[in-house]
Design a protein around this motif. Structure first.
Motif, PDB file in Angstrom:
ATOM      1  N   THR A  76      -3.452   4.736   1.030  1.00 30.66           N
ATOM      2  CA  THR A  76      -3.192   4.059  -0.247  1.00 30.66           C
ATOM      3  C   THR A  76      -2.935   5.056  -1.369  1.00 30.66           C
ATOM      4  N   LYS A  77      -3.401   6.299  -1.210  1.00 29.27           N
ATOM      5  CA  LYS A  77      -3.248   7.295  -2.276  1.00 29.27           C
ATOM      6  C   LYS A  77      -1.769   7.598  -2.530  1.00 29.27           C
ATOM      7  N   MET A  78      -1.016   7.856  -1.461  1.00 26.52           N
ATOM      8  CA  MET A  78       0.408   8.148  -1.610  1.00 26.52           C
ATOM      9  C   MET A  78       1.158   6.924  -2.121  1.00 26.52           C
ATOM     10  N   ARG A  79       0.771   5.759  -1.610  1.00 23.75           N
ATOM     11  CA  ARG A  79       1.434   4.536  -2.065  1.00 23.75           C
ATOM     12  C   ARG A  79       1.196   4.309  -3.559  1.00 23.75           C
ATOM     13  N   ASN A  80      -0.043   4.512  -3.984  1.00 18.09           N
ATOM     14  CA  ASN A  80      -0.350   4.363  -5.415  1.00 18.09           C
ATOM     15  C   ASN A  80       0.370   5.396  -6.266  1.00 18.09           C
ATOM     16  N   ALA A  81       0.514   6.639  -5.747  1.00 15.50           N
ATOM     17  CA  ALA A  81       1.228   7.681  -6.492  1.00 15.50           C
ATOM     18  C   ALA A  81       2.704   7.309  -6.673  1.00 15.50           C
ATOM     19  N   LYS A  82       3.307   6.769  -5.626  1.00 20.86           N
ATOM     20  CA  LYS A  82       4.705   6.314  -5.730  1.00 20.86           C
ATOM     21  C   LYS A  82       4.828   5.191  -6.749  1.00 20.86           C
TER      22      LYS A  82
END
Length: 450
Positions: A76-82
């Motif tokens: 979820t971290k990368m998804r939230n960063a995007k």
């Protein structure tokens, strides 16, 4: 400098708060200098800044997103960063130049590519978001390479206001501390940069070092779900900047010496060592870019001792704007204020501490003792940590800094705030400790005397 019509240039004002009275032989003069910028091109109080034709300042923004392998844990971290970067792109004002950089152990252009900046429009915003959707994580972390690529991208355009947004989730393990310092030195004064740490696996001192060197803000986003809101607020603030490269110029008379200059609100920021000479007995201290806002600075000057009845100008404080790059001429003075020294035998007058000076002296000490207390706690010095954090609780309570008091209460059990009596909590979450450390320099404004 920025392109705007005369009607859109922000209006600057300088107010000086001090007790100018010194006892016979007294030499130290302290003053709080409040600098306010109002007007400019902003209209209304909405989140999007609107400008009349030809008034919008030239601005460029580069977003640097951590794409190292650790961004995949949790996924979820990368998804939230995007999603956060997409939200920031949506907040860009039409006509602003922008680019997105993916940061690992190397820096890569995500959009638009080709070593250039794109111009924000409905079409380019959609293109940038499509490019962001394809981002993947992998590799290490070398933040200096991200900062240098951003600088090259800014150099491909001619915007006066240049602002970076940097997100990292880990320690800067793939370059040395000296490499990062060299990169910060190379881009110092070339753009401002807000820095954010997401999660709890990054190094607070690295993130705050970046923000401090580049005159931006630093903060923690412990829960990645909060990234989109934070990125949106950062971009809104960047879009509100209307004039760049403003300097705080301090002139002092013969025999006087500047002891220190520091920003004390909205955060504590040491500026003394960043002086650049600006003619006989004058020096400039960088303040970065301004929109509609107000900041406070603490100026301390040592003057020659004098007798009762004498008075002198201890310092002249000016806000100056350098001429446009490549242009000739003297800097433009935007506003100025005077710091005075008057020697008296009236003990009541000479021993009274100005409320503004007293307040911000306490706020600067508050930031310092929090850092010292947390460092002591990490090293196992329980007594030292208890004493320093107890003093922090006392200062936060006395000054009305409720936000910092709440953060401290997550690290210590407060027995008596007024006396600074506390006990260290046995268990403290990493997020709570990092939040206190990251936000330790945030101050509360002094209540103005009626």
């Amino acid at each position: 400098m920025a392109n705007f019509s005369k009607s859109s240039v922000p209006r600057f004002a300088v107010e000086v708060y001090q007790n100018e009275f010194l006892p016979e032989g007294g030499r130290e003069v302290n003053a709080i200098v409040t600098v306010s910028s109002t007007g400019g091109g902003t209209q209304g109080s909405g989140t999007r800044h609107t400008y009349r034709a030809g008034e919008a300042p030239d601005a460029a923004v580069v977003v640097m997103v951590d794409c190292s392998g650790s961004m995949e844990y949790p996924p979820t971290k990368m998804r939230n960063a995007k999603d956060a970067t997409k939200a920031a792109v949506d907040t860009l004002r039409d006509g602003v130049s922008f680019a997105v950089v993916a940061g690992t152990h190397v820096a890569k252009e995500v959009y638009p590519g080709g070593g250039r900046l794109a111009t924000a429009s409905p079409e380019t915003r959609e293109q940038a978001k499509a490019a962001l959707a394809k981002l993947t994580s992998g590799g290490g972390t070398a933040i200096g390479t991200w900062l240098r690529l951003a600088d090259r991208l800014f150099d491909s355009g001619d915007a006066a206001i240049r602002h970076g947004i940097l997100l990292t989730d880990g320690r800067n393990e793939h370059e040395s501390a000296e490499d990062l310092r060299a990169a910060l030195d190379a881009v110092d004064g070339r753009y401002t940069c807000d820095a954010r740490g997401v999660g709890t696996d990054w190094e607070v001192k690295e993130v705050t070092q970046i923000a401090s060197a580049l005159l931006g803000s630093a903060d923690i986003v412990a829960d990645p779900a909060g990234l989109a809101g934070d990125f949106t607020r950062m971009m809104e603030a960047a879009m509100g900047k209307e004039v760049a490269d403003v300097g705080l110029r301090l002139w002092t008379p013969m025999g006087a010496e500047v002891r220190f200059v520091k920003q004390v609100a909205p955060t504590v920021e040491e500026l003394t060592g960043r002086r650049t000479e600006a003619g006989p007995r004058a020096g400039d201290y960088p303040t970065g870019s301004w929109g509609d806002e107000s900041r406070d600075y603490h100026v301390c000057v040592e003057v020659p001792a004098a007798s009762v009845g004498q008075e002198m100008l201890a310092a002249r404080v000016s806000l100056v704007l350098p001429p446009a790059e490549g242009a000739e001429g003297a800097p433009q003075t935007l506003a100025q204020g005077l710091v005075r020294a008057v020697w008296t035998d009236d003990m009541a007058a000479s021993t009274s501490i100005n409320p503004q000076v007293a307040h911000y002296t306490g706020q600067a000490e508050l930031a310092q003792v929090i850092q010292q207390g947390l460092d002591a706690r990490k090293s196992g010095d329980i007594d030292g940590a208890t004493a320093k954090l107890g003093r922090a609780v006392q200062l936060a309570s006395a000054s009305g800094n409720a936000d910092t008091a709440k953060l401290l209460a997550k690290v210590v059990d407060v027995v008596d705030a007024a006396t600074g009596t506390v006990r260290l909590k046995a268990k403290v979450t990493e997020a709570d400790e990092m939040t206190l450390e990251t936000r330790s320099t945030k101050t509360v404004r002094v209540k103005k005397q009626q």
